[in-house]
Design a protein around this motif. Structure first.
Motif, PDB file in Angstrom:
ATOM      1  N   ALA A 226       0.922   5.116 -15.200  1.00  0.00           N
ATOM      2  CA  ALA A 226      -0.418   4.964 -14.636  1.00  0.00           C
ATOM      3  C   ALA A 226      -0.357   4.936 -13.115  1.00  0.00           C
ATOM      4  O   ALA A 226      -1.210   5.519 -12.439  1.00  0.00           O
ATOM      5  CB  ALA A 226      -1.057   3.683 -15.166  1.00  0.00           C
ATOM      6  N   LYS A 227       0.679   4.301 -12.561  1.00  0.00           N
ATOM      7  CA  LYS A 227       0.821   4.286 -11.098  1.00  0.00           C
ATOM      8  C   LYS A 227       0.980   5.702 -10.572  1.00  0.00           C
ATOM      9  O   LYS A 227       0.352   6.090  -9.594  1.00  0.00           O
ATOM     10  CB  LYS A 227       2.050   3.457 -10.695  1.00  0.00           C
ATOM     11  N   VAL A 228       1.860   6.462 -11.236  1.00  0.00           N
ATOM     12  CA  VAL A 228       2.085   7.842 -10.797  1.00  0.00           C
ATOM     13  C   VAL A 228       0.809   8.670 -10.989  1.00  0.00           C
ATOM     14  O   VAL A 228       0.490   9.530 -10.175  1.00  0.00           O
ATOM     15  CB  VAL A 228       3.266   8.460 -11.581  1.00  0.00           C
ATOM     16  N   ASP A 229       0.067   8.378 -12.053  1.00  0.00           N
ATOM     17  CA  ASP A 229      -1.182   9.109 -12.295  1.00  0.00           C
ATOM     18  C   ASP A 229      -2.250   8.779 -11.254  1.00  0.00           C
ATOM     19  O   ASP A 229      -3.290   9.424 -11.228  1.00  0.00           O
ATOM     20  CB  ASP A 229      -1.724   8.792 -13.695  1.00  0.00           C
ATOM     21  N   GLY A 230      -1.999   7.753 -10.439  1.00  0.00           N
ATOM     22  CA  GLY A 230      -2.923   7.490  -9.335  1.00  0.00           C
ATOM     23  C   GLY A 230      -3.758   6.240  -9.495  1.00  0.00           C
ATOM     24  O   GLY A 230      -4.763   6.088  -8.795  1.00  0.00           O
ATOM     25  N   ALA A 231      -3.379   5.332 -10.408  1.00  0.00           N
ATOM     26  CA  ALA A 231      -4.211   4.152 -10.630  1.00  0.00           C
ATOM     27  C   ALA A 231      -3.830   3.017  -9.681  1.00  0.00           C
ATOM     28  O   ALA A 231      -2.655   2.836  -9.366  1.00  0.00           O
ATOM     29  CB  ALA A 231      -4.068   3.684 -12.076  1.00  0.00           C
ATOM     30  N   THR A 232      -4.842   2.265  -9.234  1.00  0.00           N
ATOM     31  CA  THR A 232      -4.584   1.043  -8.478  1.00  0.00           C
ATOM     32  C   THR A 232      -4.296  -0.078  -9.468  1.00  0.00           C
ATOM     33  O   THR A 232      -4.507   0.096 -10.670  1.00  0.00           O
ATOM     34  CB  THR A 232      -5.803   0.650  -7.645  1.00  0.00           C
TER      35      THR A 232
END
Lengths: 340, 362
Positions: A226-232
């Protein structure tokens, strides 16, 4: 002598085997069944029976010695007293009680605000906080938060009473007077606040433990992805973590609703239902008051039992609703072990 | 996108995960990080992704230091060994997740997901949950999710390890093909040297957190610079024979061992002569049975492992030395058969047993 070996018909063997299997299963289940029967079903039946009598301090006697059994009891030397079977009159009295609507409102308010703000809400916030900081620090924080749960209720509430005590006492007053707040009797000014906070601080620790272990068991890969997918961090909590701990959330909601419905000891110790008439009186506390603590020393066990029994029914109704709405059946998996 | 690592280190207390790694990856290059488990290759990848912060050293994307840029702002796509598909979302929701976070309009999300899904051959699975898919399908969804946001850098963390052998072969080709078509710079972590050899333009071999070598697959195979690379690259692995001494004999060089004596070409032998005892390396495919009448080294077949196209034969030489070589299955070698072996001396390698470095390539 010659031994005669007789072949038994197949279906007899099969029936015996299935009988043996169910006997084995029963043997394994019997300790639990015994405990549940002895400590749940029997008390509920006794409660129901007592609620149908006029058992009180004035009529004290064995509640089973009513009607035709009275003579038998007396001949055996069992005290029958003035106990009478009164049918549903305790229930009629309950529902027409002047304070019935207020107590019902109080109960719903108490259960749902403590549940949403603390037992689930604060528990979730604490679990998220303690799993997002350094591991040992989170563990220490959770351990400290558990302390009130292992503190005796009376001491825990005495400390809160000191915190909220009237001027010139009260820890709150000591802290607030220097910043210009008029000292006052906080417990009388905001009894609900303290009722909810005292219950909530302890109640939150249960959800906190369940949620934090659920959060920690989410595979790290989901969070990294999720971090890599762009989530805060907030987006990860909202879109990944909360959906993945759905079942623990529903379990804690259900469990805590039921335990809040039945809990009254902190309120008893803190406000005893006051100040004034029934300001913080909740259902289970009413049952206690009616049955075991009245002003004139007349304990109305029959009437109190009626309050208690209605609470049992409310609890069962809530359980059924939760079980249906949250589809708990889907949680229960078929055992991986084959039949016995 | 160009990627550069400068003296990258990662330590947890006294534990060293990555020890001073420097390397450069060209635009649209496919680089494999290869090493045994626990060597620090995944740690390196997670630092490039921005999940771990380097203890020291720098990571540069197109010449810009990105050490302090969070993962979400690095425009990378990543594929995990576990696939890490969100179990509560459908395939569509999984693939649209990065776009949703970028606030791409709904209909464009749908269009882009459909496009990538069709390219990956999973267009018909968009309404399923990950749990309803096979391993290969999940793998495609994971790759699709990484591709859908048009990343400038693709990171793979052992993406094929959970697939069965046959599917692994198919996906290997597919990933390589997609990477070539799209020209996205890619870093691929694996412990499988066959994967690294077949897919990567260049391979960074890592051991104990240190970069051992960074070169093309051919170069690593033909000119291994350390004993570790020689043993790690190539399948079946290279034979390494201890206690060999190379001496000059007029114009020639001889490699002597208690089990054999070999004539070595001068351009290899001259680097090794008079260096004392060295390790001789020879790949199984560079050993053959001696022709009749030819003088070979004598030994006895110990075990035969049929590989299909070849038999992998373990031969016991005098002095308790064992070597592997590949033989034609038609020869039907059996344990106990006496054989005479011939080395292709053009391909022998020599290593210093103390430094474990090659004596031929520096």
């Amino acid at each position: 002598m010659e031994a005669v070996v007789r072949e038994q018909p197949v279906e007899v063997v099969a029936r015996r085997r299935s009988l043996r299997v169910s006997l084995e299963a029963l043997t394994f289940m019997s300790p639990t069944m015994l405990l549940v029967t002895l400590f749940f079903f029997v008390p509920v039946l006794l409660l129901l029976w007592i609620s149908l009598t006029n058992l009180s301090s004035n009529t004290f006697g064995n509640p089973l010695c009513v009607g035709g059994v009275r003579d038998v009891c007396e001949s055996l030397g069992i005290r029958a007293g003035g106990v009478e079977f009164v049918g549903l009159s305790n229930y009629r009295r309950l529902f027409s009680d002047r304070f019935f609507p207020k107590i019902l409102r109080n109960t719903l308010f108490y259960v749902f605000s403590t549940l949403t703000l603390f037992n689930v809400g604060l528990a979730l916030v604490l679990a998220l906080l303690t799993t997002h900081i350094e591991r040992r620090a989170g563990f220490l924080f959770r351990a400290i938060w558990l302390l009130p749960r292992i503190t005796p209720s009376v001491i825990y509430i005495m400390m809160w009473k000191r915190i909220a005590a009237d001027a010139p006492f009260g820890i709150l007053n000591q802290f607030l007077t220097p910043v210009g707040v008029e000292p006052r009797f906080w417990l009388r000014e905001a009894p609900w606040l303290f009722v909810i906070v005292t219950n909530g601080f302890v109640g939150a620790s249960f959800g906190m433990l369940i949620f934090s272990s659920a959060i920690e068991s989410i595979p790290r890969d989901y969070i990294m992805a999720a971090k890599v997918d762009g989530a805060t961090t907030l987006q990860i909590i909202r879109t990944i973590i909360i959906p993945l701990i759905k079942w623990p959330l529903l379990f804690v909601t259900t469990y805590q609703t039921l335990s809040l419905l039945a809990s009254f000891e902190y309120i008893l110790l803190l406000t005893n239902g006051g100040p004034g008439l029934y300001r913080t009186e909740v259902w289970s506390l009413t049952a206690y008051h009616r049955a075991l603590q009245t002003y004139f020393g007349n304990n109305q066990w029959g009437y109190g039992a009626a309050w208690g029994f209605v609470l049992v029914v409310i609890g069962i109704i809530f359980s059924i609703i939760y079980l249906r709405v949250f589809r708990f059946n889907e949680l229960v998996q078929e055992p991986k072990i084959d039949a016995l | 996108m160009r990627v550069e690592l400068r003296n990258l280190c990662k330590r947890w207390g006294n534990v060293v995960g990555v020890d001073n790694i420097s390397l450069e990856i060209k635009d649209s290059e496919f680089v494999a990080l290869l090493g045994p488990s626990g060597c620090g290759k995944t740690t390196t990848l997670l630092m490039i992704a921005g999940i771990y912060k380097p203890t020291s050293g720098e990571i540069l994307f197109d010449g810009r230091i990105v050490n302090h840029i969070p993962p979400k702002d690095r425009n990378i796509g990543m594929v995990f060994q576990s696939y890490a598909l969100y179990p509560h979302m459908t395939v569509f929701e999984n693939m649209a997740y990065p776009l949703k976070l970028q606030k791409v309009p709904k209909d464009e999300q749908r269009r882009r997901v459909q496009h990538v899904a069709d390219m990956m051959g999973i267009g018909h699975l968009l309404d399923r949950k990950p749990g309803q898919l096979s391993g290969g399908q999940q793998q495609r969804v994971a790759l699709g999710r990484a591709l859908v946001k048009d990343p400038e850098l693709l990171l793979f963390d052992e993406p094929l390890s959970n697939l069965d052998a046959r599917l692994r072969l198919t996906m290997r080709g597919e990933i390589k093909r997609r990477q070539m078509e799209l020209g996205i710079t890619s870093i691929y972590v694996t412990h499988d040297q066959v994967e690294a050899m077949t897919m990567a333009d260049r391979i960074a071999v890592i051991k104990d957190g240190k970069l051992q070598a960074y070169d093309t697959p051919d170069e690593l195979y033909e000119r291994p610079r350390t004993l570790f690379i020689a043993g790690f690259i190539g399948n079946p692995p290279m034979n390494l024979i201890n206690g060999v001494e190379v001496v000059r004999d007029g114009e020639e060089y001889l490699a002597r061992h208690q089990a054999f004596c070999l004539r070595v070409p001068a351009e290899r032998g001259k680097h090794v002569a008079a260096k004392g005892e060295v390790i001789l390396g020879i790949r199984p495919e560079d050993i053959s049975l001696a022709d009749d009448g030819q003088d070979g080294m004598r030994g006895e077949v110990y075990v035969v492992e049929p590989l299909g196209r070849d038999d992998l034969v373990n031969v016991e030489l005098p002095g308790n030395t064992f070597i592997h070589f590949l033989a034609d299955p038609a020869l039907r070698l059996k344990p106990g058969t006496p054989v005479a072996l011939c080395f292709n001396t053009e391909k022998v390698q020599f290593f210093d047993p103390r430094t474990e470095r090659s004596l031929l390539w520096h």
